[in-house]
Design an enzyme around this catalytic site. Structure first.
Site: not given
Length: 251
Positions: A81, A145, A175-176, A202-205, A243
């Site tokens: 991603g 991927r 990770d993959d 690299k990761t955003i999570d 709200y």
């Protein structure tokens, strides 16, 4: 292509570099440090990575590096991603390689690891790279991927690298993707291929973190963006009390 004033201003931004890798690349020396080890499953990993397990960590120090000016062919892959910073990783590789030797080349494999297996690539040029400096996304060369896990895929990847005379293969991903990089490196070492495989986390999570990785690129930007958005919504919720606001984040 004609760029807007905002795009031109953004492209002039200079990312901050750690002192160890700033300046003339020929004055940066890579010194071997202590051998690395896994936190768990050491024996299983030693059997799986017989040629690459326990490699020493690398420390960059000031010095004289005559090998830096050697002509090289470098391949880069965006994998998984998209995350903010991928384009600047490629731009940094391109700038350093060309600064060390203007005859060196950087090739971007199109569409992720599948581009490597298909031998589909584009040679990066200053004009091409400048269009994507300091921009988000992975659209410079595209991502994918595809998992590299079969003997046939390993053979194909090595054949492509040899045909293109690739000296170093940089895989930018999560990770993959870094598992792909580790398996490719193991296979290349087993075949005594002179191709250096480098994985860029690299990761955003936030699922790539350890003693050597304080925070991966992408995650740093994501947390700052989320913080701003959540702060804005919290202020809005305080102001408009009738709200409910729900926020969903990755990871």
């Amino acid at each position: 292509m004609e760029f807007s004033p905002l795009h031109q201003q953004r492209s002039r931004y200079q990312p901050k570099l750690p002192p160890a890798i700033a300046g003339d690349v020929s004055r940066i020396v890579a010194e071997q440090d202590q051998a690395t080890d896994a936190l768990s499953d050491q024996q299983a990993l030693k059997e799986l990575f017989q040629h690459s397990y326990g490699q020493p960590s690398i420390r960059f120090t000031p010095g004289n590096n005559p090998n830096a000016t050697k002509k090289r062919n470098v391949g880069v892959i965006l994998s998984g991603g998209q995350a903010p910073g991928g384009h600047n990783v490629i731009a940094g590789i391109f700038d350093s390689v060309r600064e060390a030797n203007p005859e060196s080349q950087v090739h971007g494999f199109l569409g992720g690891p599948g581009g490597l297996l298909a031998g589909s690539s584009v040679e990066l040029t200053p004009e091409f790279v400048d269009e994507y400096r300091n921009t988000g996304g992975f659209d410079m060369i595209g991502s994918g991927r595809t998992k590299v896990e079969t003997e046939e895929q390993f053979e194909t990847a090595l054949s492509v690298c040899r045909k293109m005379q690739i000296d170093a293969l940089v895989i930018i991903g999560g990770d993959d993707s870094n598992t792909n990089a580790a398996l490719l490196d193991e296979y290349f070492r087993k075949q005594e291929a002179d191709v250096c495989v480098i994985g860029v986390p690299k990761t955003i999570d936030g699922d790539l973190k350890g003693d050597s990785i304080e925070a991966s690129f992408g995650f740093d930007t994501a947390t700052k963006t989320y913080s701003e958005l959540i702060g804005n919504i919290a202020r809005d919720a305080t102001s408009a009390k009738k709200y409910w606001h729900f926020i969903k984040v990755m990871g």
